[in-house]
Motif scaffolding. Structure first.
Motif, PDB file in Angstrom:
ATOM      1  N   UNK A  29       0.841  -1.210   0.000  1.00 31.39           N
ATOM      2  CA  UNK A  29       0.000   0.000   0.000  1.00 31.39           C
ATOM      3  C   UNK A  29       0.880   1.265   0.000  1.00 31.39           C
ATOM      4  N   UNK A  30       1.975   1.234   0.769  1.00 27.89           N
ATOM      5  CA  UNK A  30       2.874   2.393   0.802  1.00 27.89           C
ATOM      6  C   UNK A  30       3.468   2.631  -0.592  1.00 27.89           C
ATOM      7  N   UNK A  31       3.943   1.553  -1.229  1.00 28.38           N
ATOM      8  CA  UNK A  31       4.515   1.660  -2.573  1.00 28.38           C
ATOM      9  C   UNK A  31       3.497   2.233  -3.550  1.00 28.38           C
ATOM     10  N   UNK A  32       2.240   1.786  -3.430  1.00 33.53           N
ATOM     11  CA  UNK A  32       1.200   2.282  -4.345  1.00 33.53           C
ATOM     12  C   UNK A  32       0.925   3.764  -4.112  1.00 33.53           C
ATOM     13  N   UNK A  33       0.974   4.179  -2.812  1.00 35.44           N
ATOM     14  CA  UNK A  33       0.738   5.610  -2.516  1.00 35.44           C
ATOM     15  C   UNK A  33       1.846   6.459  -3.127  1.00 35.44           C
ATOM     16  N   UNK A  34       3.108   5.977  -3.011  1.00 33.19           N
ATOM     17  CA  UNK A  34       4.245   6.726  -3.573  1.00 33.19           C
ATOM     18  C   UNK A  34       4.096   6.818  -5.095  1.00 33.19           C
ATOM     19  N   UNK A  35       3.742   5.687  -5.716  1.00 33.19           N
ATOM     20  CA  UNK A  35       3.591   5.663  -7.180  1.00 33.19           C
ATOM     21  C   UNK A  35       2.516   6.659  -7.626  1.00 33.19           C
ATOM     22  N   UNK A  36       1.409   6.687  -6.891  1.00 33.67           N
ATOM     23  CA  UNK A  36       0.328   7.619  -7.270  1.00 33.67           C
ATOM     24  C   UNK A  36       0.762   9.070  -7.078  1.00 33.67           C
ATOM     25  N   UNK A  37       1.532   9.316  -5.993  1.00 34.26           N
ATOM     26  CA  UNK A  37       1.981  10.691  -5.733  1.00 34.26           C
ATOM     27  C   UNK A  37       2.924  11.150  -6.846  1.00 34.26           C
ATOM     28  N   UNK A  38       3.840  10.256  -7.250  1.00 36.39           N
ATOM     29  CA  UNK A  38       4.783  10.600  -8.326  1.00 36.39           C
ATOM     30  C   UNK A  38       4.000  10.867  -9.620  1.00 36.39           C
TER      31      UNK A  38
END
Ligand SMILES: C[S@@+](CC[C@H](N)C(=O)[O-])C[C@H]1O[C@@H](n2cnc3c(N)ncnc32)[C@H](O)[C@@H]1O
Length: 377
Positions: A29-38
């Motif tokens: 979930x953390x990785x997905x949040x970072x990907x969406x933010x980028x």
């Protein structure tokens, strides 16, 4: 209902494939949040009209990648970079047109290019069918002429509230696939590829090992059930799907070394009988193909085959009150199935309740789907 593969006739090969550990939910979930933010940052940096243009051009990319798979180009490049003229000759393609497709993809960063030699990149390597994490069938299926026809009718679907399938063919998707072997292979191959990515998590998100038997209803070619049996070595399985689909289950079960613990049954899980009296009944990506009205009698039929202490585990997208989910799969269901939808927990509770079940819990996983665990009420 007939036994497509009698368990007594099966040998017991050693497990060849182990099921990898599922990644921790929090880290995913953390990785997905970072990907969406980028991605949001990238979207904000460009002029909106160019960002928008790039977004709608994804359809062109998908069609070009799908063509590489269907024409055999991706498989040929899986062995290493190739000169476009020899590639066109060996695959009997029109070299100038092939060159333009490869050049467009290469200049977009999706292929390597040196003179007239093209190769796959890390992102496009899974287009090859020999890649261990091949996505060839998913790419082929999503970019198929059938899906292009159906998605082109999204406007009509939104205007009328009716799905687009009747504009494409009589009968349902399953009978259409039975009559079209290439598309049958692509669809069920795509389901296997999609399930392969989530199965390590789904097999561990519920304690299947605390039970003796698991049926997978509409279980396709058996990837999920094979993973469950491989993770839980004392459990026996029953795979049920249409005859044309379970015909492909043998190699999948053999790959996991679980053929001796799995009965394979050709049967109708929607309108017919399902195996009676097992401990756990799994159905992944079945419920989302039906409206509540159509799903209720199907679930009620399953309920009638279960013992009072059996457990039903649906595996589907669960729509959260806010935040991301596989929204485009919901649209695929709206367009291509007859009244299907991805459901919120409340919608699952309601439809399960109508069929005589009590929703016990929803278990999120690092995969795109959750487990919806229910018991006979
Ligand atoms: C969306 S696919 C899901 C396959 C598998 N559960 C997975 O997630 O990989 C739906 C499956 O339901 C099966 N199916 C649909 N209608 C069926 C029926 N009436 N009887 C048996 N299987 C059916 C299809 O053949 C297909 O394999």
């Amino acid at each position: 209902m007939s036994n497509a593969l009698a368990p007594a006739a099966l040998t017991a090969p050693a497990a060849l494939t182990t099921v990898p550990k599922a990644p921790p939910l929090g880290a995913v979930r953390f990785g997905q949040r970072v990907q969406r933010a980028v991605q949001a940052l990238v979207n904000r940096m460009g002029p909106p009209q160019f960002v928008l243009m790039d977004l709608v051009a994804q359809r062109w990319r998908a069609d070009a990648l799908g063509a590489l798979v269907r024409l055999g180009v991706a498989d040929a490049l899986g062995d290493g970079p190739k000169d476009v003229d020899s590639l066109a000759k060996s695959l009997r393609l029109h070299a100038p047109s092939l060159y333009r497709v490869l050049r467009a993809l290469a200049r977009d960063g999706l292929l390597t290019e040196q003179d007239r030699r093209f190769g796959l990149t890390a992102v496009t390597e899974p287009l090859s069918r020999r890649h261990p994490s091949s996505m060839a069938n998913i790419v082929s299926e999503l970019s198929s002429a059938r899906n292009a026809h159906l998605w082109a009718r999204l406007g009509d679907v939104v205007r009328t509230g009716d799905g687009a399938w009747p504009s494409f063919a009589d009968g349902d998707l399953w009978s259409w696939l039975d009559a079209h072997p290439e598309e049958h292979a692509a669809f069920h191959g795509a389901m296997r590829e999609l399930t392969r990515e989530g199965a390590p998590a789904y097999a561990r998100a519920f304690d299947f090992g605390a039970h003796g038997s698991v049926a997978d209803l509409g279980g396709g070619t058996g990837y999920l059930l094979a993973a469950i049996l491989a993770v839980h070595p004392k459990v026996r399985g029953v795979l049920v799907d249409e005859a044309s689909v379970v015909a492909g289950a043998g190699p999948v079960l053999a790959e996991f070394g679980v053929r001796d613990r799995c009965e394979v049954v050709a049967g109708d899980v929607v309108g017919g009988d399902v195996p009676r009296g097992l401990d756990v009944y799994v159905a992944k990506n079945l419920a989302h193909g039906f409206s509540d009205e159509r799903l209720t009698p199907v679930l009620a039929r399953w309920r009638a085959a279960m013992r009072p202490d059996s457990t039903l585990v649906l595996i589907d997208v669960v729509v959260p009150p806010a935040g991301p989910y596989l929204g485009f799969l919901d649209l695929q269901m709206m367009i291509a199935s007859n009244g299907g939808l991805e459901r919120t927990p409340e919608q699952f509770e309601a439809v399960l309740g109508k069929a005589g079940f009590r929703l016990e819990r929803v278990v999120p996983t690092p995969g795109p789907m959750s487990l919806i665990v229910a018991r006979p009420a």
